[in-house]
Design an enzyme around this catalytic site. Structure first.
Site, PDB file in Angstrom:
ATOM      1  N   SER A  59      16.127  -0.296 -11.716  1.00 35.23           N
ATOM      2  CA  SER A  59      15.836  -1.252 -10.651  1.00 35.23           C
ATOM      3  C   SER A  59      16.576  -0.961  -9.358  1.00 35.23           C
ATOM      4  O   SER A  59      16.089  -1.299  -8.285  1.00 35.23           O
ATOM      5  CB  SER A  59      16.138  -2.665 -11.137  1.00 35.23           C
ATOM      6  OG  SER A  59      17.461  -2.755 -11.626  1.00 35.23           O
ATOM      7  N   HIS A 113      10.431  -3.881 -14.285  1.00 40.36           N
ATOM      8  CA  HIS A 113       9.970  -3.450 -12.962  1.00 40.36           C
ATOM      9  C   HIS A 113       8.705  -2.599 -13.050  1.00 40.36           C
ATOM     10  O   HIS A 113       8.466  -1.769 -12.169  1.00 40.36           O
ATOM     11  CB  HIS A 113      11.071  -2.686 -12.228  1.00 40.36           C
ATOM     12  CG  HIS A 113      12.091  -3.596 -11.617  1.00 40.36           C
ATOM     13  ND1 HIS A 113      11.882  -4.253 -10.428  1.00 40.36           N
ATOM     14  CD2 HIS A 113      13.303  -3.987 -12.058  1.00 40.36           C
ATOM     15  CE1 HIS A 113      12.946  -4.995 -10.147  1.00 40.36           C
ATOM     16  NE2 HIS A 113      13.815  -4.857 -11.119  1.00 40.36           N
ATOM     17  N   LYS A 137       8.757 -11.437 -12.637  1.00 41.90           N
ATOM     18  CA  LYS A 137       8.560 -10.479 -11.548  1.00 41.90           C
ATOM     19  C   LYS A 137       7.061 -10.389 -11.235  1.00 41.90           C
ATOM     20  O   LYS A 137       6.508 -11.310 -10.653  1.00 41.90           O
ATOM     21  CB  LYS A 137       9.197  -9.140 -11.910  1.00 41.90           C
ATOM     22  CG  LYS A 137      10.732  -9.254 -11.917  1.00 41.90           C
ATOM     23  CD  LYS A 137      11.465  -7.980 -12.175  1.00 41.90           C
ATOM     24  CE  LYS A 137      12.954  -8.164 -11.938  1.00 41.90           C
ATOM     25  NZ  LYS A 137      13.778  -7.984 -13.151  1.00 41.90           N
TER      26      LYS A 137
HETATM   27  C1  LIG Z   1      14.949  -8.458 -13.786  1.00 37.38           C
HETATM   28  C2  LIG Z   1      15.357  -7.675 -14.962  1.00 37.38           C
HETATM   29  C3  LIG Z   1      15.791  -8.302 -16.136  1.00 37.38           C
HETATM   30  C4  LIG Z   1      15.970  -9.782 -16.218  1.00 37.38           C
HETATM   31  O1  LIG Z   1      14.740 -10.430 -16.277  1.00 37.38           O
HETATM   32  P1  LIG Z   1      14.719 -12.024 -16.247  1.00 37.38           P
HETATM   33  O2  LIG Z   1      13.455 -12.391 -16.906  1.00 37.38           O
HETATM   34  O3  LIG Z   1      14.796 -12.423 -14.820  1.00 37.38           O
HETATM   35  O4  LIG Z   1      15.924 -12.488 -16.999  1.00 37.38           O
HETATM   36  C5  LIG Z   1      16.078  -7.514 -17.237  1.00 37.38           C
HETATM   37  N1  LIG Z   1      15.960  -6.170 -17.183  1.00 37.38           N
HETATM   38  C6  LIG Z   1      15.577  -5.538 -16.064  1.00 37.38           C
HETATM   39  C7  LIG Z   1      15.469  -4.056 -16.048  1.00 37.38           C
HETATM   40  C8  LIG Z   1      15.277  -6.273 -14.918  1.00 37.38           C
HETATM   41  O5  LIG Z   1      14.918  -5.641 -13.808  1.00 37.38           O
END
Ligand SMILES: *Cc1c(COP(=O)(O)O)cnc(C)c1O
Length: 394
Positions: free
Chosen positions: A184, A212, A241
């Site tokens: 990310s 992502h 996301k």
């Molecule tokens: C955003 C993200 C998370 C966390 O996701 P949430 O549902 O917001 O807790 C976990 N792993 C990665 C790689 C992320 O980018």
């Protein structure tokens, strides 16, 4: 309260501020989108994980409202007591189908999914081989498990092979390789085809956190496994996301793994069921993402245009092909200064610095969204160029 303790906390805060690393939260006063209301201003938004622009999609909002009307607001229960709706199972089955897996299991967040995954499926006889740049939630989840831990340099396949050999040599029963599908902070895609080959050679299982990627990368948005043509055994992901952007996480994989997670995953067993509105909205988001080739094409066109524009202006970018485009600045203060100069010009970005990224590797991580118009993208390129020149960065 103990005044020494509060004084200690204030000292910690002061230290963070003095290092230029204090994170400040700005308040958005309307929906998430390509342009957002920040106080009385409208800004072009380059830092949401709203890749397909579904966060304010009217059909998703309607599904959520309908669900509140039908099911009410909350569940007031964990899943196994009286918190499982038909809607939850529908979302789990739709998620599994989308990703080509037997089944899936919902969590309040992907942070929780990663928190429950390793401890539930692996024991002290087993080995977890983890990429050094994996998300904080994977690091925490791995820590909670009793399996033996091995770490390999990010996307360093020689190191991964060395760690796999070591894990075999040290007598591990099962080996699980875990990696972000897209890292990310850098926007790099994991080398899943090579990881698959090594996993087969050393009889390992692959788990990919595709937060992502799910919904916007790969054919039909199926994520990095589909993009790289590599078979992935277990996928963790988020609805927070691309898939509507509300909240909620999942693990998708073989039936036995999902069934055992339902019995053992602590963030699942000891935390409330997803709110009906969130489940219904996410289900609609999944359905829209399935048909969103047009949005994925827009997203990638913006990505190429923005990348080319910034490179031409003279910014130092990390190479890549995902909609995550990091502008490298070095020191934290530089990232903050550029973010402030962009804020003045109506572009909303965030500086990232230690401990989110390594010291000396501060950056502004920009992210493209199908919610942006081409004019928005060009406007942002112009603002970057102006601000960069003003600060002597380019
Ligand atoms: C955003 C993200 C998370 C966390 O996701 P949430 O549902 O917001 O807790 C976990 N792993 C990665 C790689 C992320 O980018």
């Amino acid at each position: 309260m103990n005044s020494g303790f509060l004084k200690h906390l204030q000292g910690e805060l002061d230290g963070i501020a003095e290092a230029g690393m204090l994170k400040r939260e700005r308040q958005i006063t309307g929906p998430q989108g390509g342009r957002i209301a920040v106080g009385h201003r409208t800004m072009v938004n380059l830092c949401a994980n709203n890749y397909l622009g579904l966060a304010d999609h009217p059909e998703i909002a309607t599904s959520a409202i309908d669900a509140i009307q039908h099911y009410g607001f909350g569940m007031a229960s964990v899943r196994f007591i009286c918190g499982t709706l038909d809607l939850h199972r529908e979302l789990e089955q739709a998620t599994a189908k989308f990703l080509g897996k037997d089944d899936s299991i919902l969590f309040a967040a992907c942070f929780d999914a990663n928190g429950g995954l390793f401890e539930s499926l692996l024991g002290p006889e087993d080995a977890i081989i983890s990429d050094a740049l994996n998300h904080a939630s994977i690091i925490d989840g791995v820590r909670l498990s009793k399996a033996k831990r091995y770490r390999y340099g990010s996307s360093d396949m020689d190191d991964l092979e060395d760690q796999l050999k070591l894990a075999v040599l040290e007598g591990s029963r099962f080996r699980l390789i875990v990696t972000d599908g897209v890292f990310s902070m850098d926007g790099h895609i994991a080398k899943l085809a090579e990881i698959r080959a090594l996993a087969d050679k050393y009889d390992a299982i692959i788990a990919v956190d595709d937060c992502h990627a799910t919904g916007h990368l790969g054919p039909k948005g199926r994520g990095t496994g589909a993009l790289t043509g590599a078979e992935v055994d277990i996928i963790t992901g988020t609805f927070g996301k691309t898939l509507g952007g509300a909240m909620g996480g999942f693990i998708a994989g073989p039936q036995q793994a999902i069934d055992l997670l339902r019995q053992r995953a602590r963030p699942y067993l000891f935390s409330n069921a997803l709110a009906p509105a969130v489940a219904a909205g996410s289900l609609k988001a999944l359905e829209l993402a399935d048909k969103a080739d047009d949005l994925r094409a827009t997203l990638m066109a913006h990505t190429r245009r923005f990348r080319a524009g910034l490179a031409e202006a003279g910014f130092d970018l990390l190479e890549g092909e995902t909609p995550i485009i990091p502008v490298m600045l070095g020191e934290a203060t530089k990232a903050q200064d550029l973010a402030a100069a962009l804020d003045k010009r109506g572009v909303y970005v965030a500086g990232f610095f230690f401990p989110v990224v390594p010291k000396g590797k501060a950056r502004i991580r920009t992210q493209m969204s199908a919610a942006l118009s081409q004019d928005d993208v060009d406007f942002a390129i112009g603002a970057f160029a102006e601000a960069g020149r003003e600060l002597g960065i380019i």
